[in-house]
Design a protein around this motif. Structure first.
Motif, short mmCIF file in Angstrom:
data_model
loop_
_atom_site.label_atom_id
_atom_site.label_comp_id
_atom_site.label_asym_id
_atom_site.label_seq_id
_atom_site.Cartn_x
_atom_site.Cartn_y
_atom_site.Cartn_z
N GLY A 74 0.78 -1.23 0.00
CA GLY A 74 0.00 0.00 0.00
C GLY A 74 0.82 1.28 0.00
N GLY A 75 2.13 1.17 0.23
CA GLY A 75 2.95 2.37 0.25
C GLY A 75 4.38 2.04 0.64
N SER A 76 5.18 3.07 0.74
CA SER A 76 6.58 2.90 1.12
C SER A 76 6.66 2.82 2.63
CB SER A 76 7.42 4.08 0.59
OG SER A 76 8.78 3.92 0.94
N ALA A 77 6.53 1.61 3.15
CA ALA A 77 6.51 1.41 4.60
C ALA A 77 6.96 -0.02 4.90
CB ALA A 77 5.12 1.66 5.17
N ALA A 78 7.35 -0.24 6.16
CA ALA A 78 7.81 -1.56 6.56
C ALA A 78 7.59 -1.74 8.05
CB ALA A 78 9.29 -1.73 6.22
N VAL A 79 7.62 -3.00 8.47
CA VAL A 79 7.54 -3.34 9.89
C VAL A 79 8.82 -4.08 10.26
CG1 VAL A 79 6.31 -4.61 11.67
CG2 VAL A 79 5.04 -3.52 9.84
N CYS A 80 9.46 -3.62 11.33
CA CYS A 80 10.67 -4.27 11.81
C CYS A 80 10.35 -4.93 13.16
CB CYS A 80 11.80 -3.27 11.98
SG CYS A 80 12.36 -2.59 10.41
N VAL A 81 10.56 -6.23 13.25
CA VAL A 81 10.21 -6.98 14.46
C VAL A 81 11.48 -7.59 15.06
CG1 VAL A 81 8.80 -8.81 15.45
CG2 VAL A 81 7.95 -7.51 13.48
N ALA A 82 11.72 -7.29 16.33
CA ALA A 82 12.89 -7.82 17.04
C ALA A 82 12.59 -9.23 17.55
CB ALA A 82 13.24 -6.89 18.20
N GLY A 93 -11.78 2.93 9.26
CA GLY A 93 -11.34 3.33 7.93
C GLY A 93 -10.78 2.15 7.15
N ALA A 94 -10.55 2.38 5.87
CA ALA A 94 -9.98 1.35 5.01
C ALA A 94 -8.52 1.11 5.38
CB ALA A 94 -10.08 1.78 3.55
N ILE A 95 -8.05 -0.11 5.18
CA ILE A 95 -6.64 -0.42 5.45
C ILE A 95 -5.77 0.21 4.36
CG2 ILE A 95 -4.93 -2.27 5.54
CD1 ILE A 95 -6.99 -4.03 6.87
N LEU A 96 -4.84 1.06 4.78
CA LEU A 96 -3.97 1.77 3.84
C LEU A 96 -2.63 1.05 3.66
CD1 LEU A 96 -4.59 5.38 5.21
CD2 LEU A 96 -5.78 4.23 3.34
N LEU A 97 -2.12 0.47 4.74
CA LEU A 97 -0.88 -0.26 4.72
C LEU A 97 -1.08 -1.58 5.44
CD1 LEU A 97 1.52 2.65 5.85
CD2 LEU A 97 1.20 1.84 3.49
N LYS A 98 -0.40 -2.63 4.94
CA LYS A 98 -0.59 -3.94 5.56
C LYS A 98 0.62 -4.82 5.33
CE LYS A 98 -3.38 -6.84 3.56
NZ LYS A 98 -4.61 -7.52 3.05
N ALA A 99 1.00 -5.59 6.36
CA ALA A 99 2.09 -6.54 6.20
C ALA A 99 1.86 -7.72 7.15
CB ALA A 99 3.43 -5.88 6.51
N LYS A 100 2.05 -8.94 6.63
CA LYS A 100 1.97 -10.11 7.46
C LYS A 100 3.37 -10.55 7.82
CE LYS A 100 -0.16 -14.64 7.97
NZ LYS A 100 -1.08 -15.65 7.41
N VAL A 101 3.64 -10.67 9.11
CA VAL A 101 4.97 -11.02 9.58
C VAL A 101 5.14 -12.54 9.51
CG1 VAL A 101 6.51 -10.97 11.58
CG2 VAL A 101 5.02 -9.01 11.09
N ALA A 102 6.26 -12.95 8.97
CA ALA A 102 6.51 -14.37 8.80
C ALA A 102 6.64 -15.08 10.15
CB ALA A 102 7.78 -14.59 8.00
N SER A 103 6.22 -16.31 10.20
CA SER A 103 6.34 -17.11 11.42
C SER A 103 7.78 -17.60 11.57
CB SER A 103 5.41 -18.31 11.36
OG SER A 103 4.06 -17.91 11.21
N GLY A 104 8.18 -17.76 12.83
CA GLY A 104 9.50 -18.30 13.10
C GLY A 104 10.58 -17.32 12.77
#
Length: 233
Positions: free
Chosen positions: A141-149, A222-233
């Motif tokens: 949906g855009g230039s964005a990311a999720v970083c998970v420790a 509201g509508a989802i603008l950005l979305k990311a599914k984080v991989a398992s493991g």
């Protein structure tokens, strides 16, 4: 200016509590600082208002009688002052109350400022801790990311997301199955923005962003603008 920040001297300047050197240095700063100009004006207005419009609570009747009796008993020990020094006691009391309240406001302002700085520093450190060791997932949906420790703490990164209007805010969500949890608010805008999510992000969950009313909501509207599914493991 031992505290290193001339911004914190607005109240002291408004009350003429600075020495000559401090006053000259502060006035040089004040000439070019709109923030301090506004704060000095506000403190002076507060002091002036309190000096002439203080509604003091009435003393309990018994206490009032005791004060009056004590004052009459001490009257014979009072040495009259020359007329030019005669200042109404009520005026002195009101001025003292005004000064005390203004100083109290200044102290509260300073405390709030320090608390805010500590919280910002704490948030920045938390973001750095996540980004220093994380798995990054690009968002749709855009230039964005999720970083998970590895701790499942996470930071959302958004690049140049259009700024939300004053009545709106972007809101992040952590979605696991049918459970949707609010995870933080941010304004967006030019440049890169970092949001430390308030919920952990286990593998297999989805992080999403919607545009909601200012202050946020308990469930997405509201509508989802950005979305990311984080991989398992």
């Amino acid at each position: 200016m031992d505290n290193g920040s001339p911004h914190e001297l607005a109240a002291a300047y408004a009350l003429d509590a600075l020495d000559a050197d401090e006053r000259r240095a502060y006035e040089t700063h004040l000439a070019a600082c709109e923030r301090c100009q506004d704060e000095v004006a506000s403190f002076r207005e507060t002091a002036a208002t309190l000096a002439y419009d203080v509604d003091l609570p009435r003393l309990p009747e018994m206490l009032e009688h005791r004060i009056l009796d004590a004052a009459r008993a001490e009257r014979r020990n009072v040495v009259p002052l020359p007329r030019r020094w005669a200042i109404p006691a009520a005026a002195l009391a009101v001025a003292s109350v005004a000064a005390a309240v203004v100083l109290g406001v200044w102290a509260a302002h300073l405390s709030d400022s320090l608390d805010h700085q500590k919280q910002v520093s704490k948030d920045q450190k938390a973001v750095i801790n996540v980004l220093s060791d994380c798995t990054k997932t690009q968002m749709q949906g855009g230039s964005a990311a999720v970083c998970v420790a590895p701790t499942e703490k996470a930071v959302l990164i958004a690049d140049s997301l259009p700024a939300a209007s004053p009545s709106k805010t972007y809101q992040a969500w952590v979605i696991s199955g049918k459970h949707v949890a609010p995870a933080g608010l941010f304004r967006g805008g030019a440049g890169r923005k970092y949001l430390r999510l308030t919920k952990t992000v286990p593998g297999g969950t989805t992080v999403a962003v919607t545009l909601e009313r200012r202050g946020g909501v308990s469930a997405p509207t509201g509508a989802i603008l950005l979305k990311a599914k984080v991989a398992s493991g």
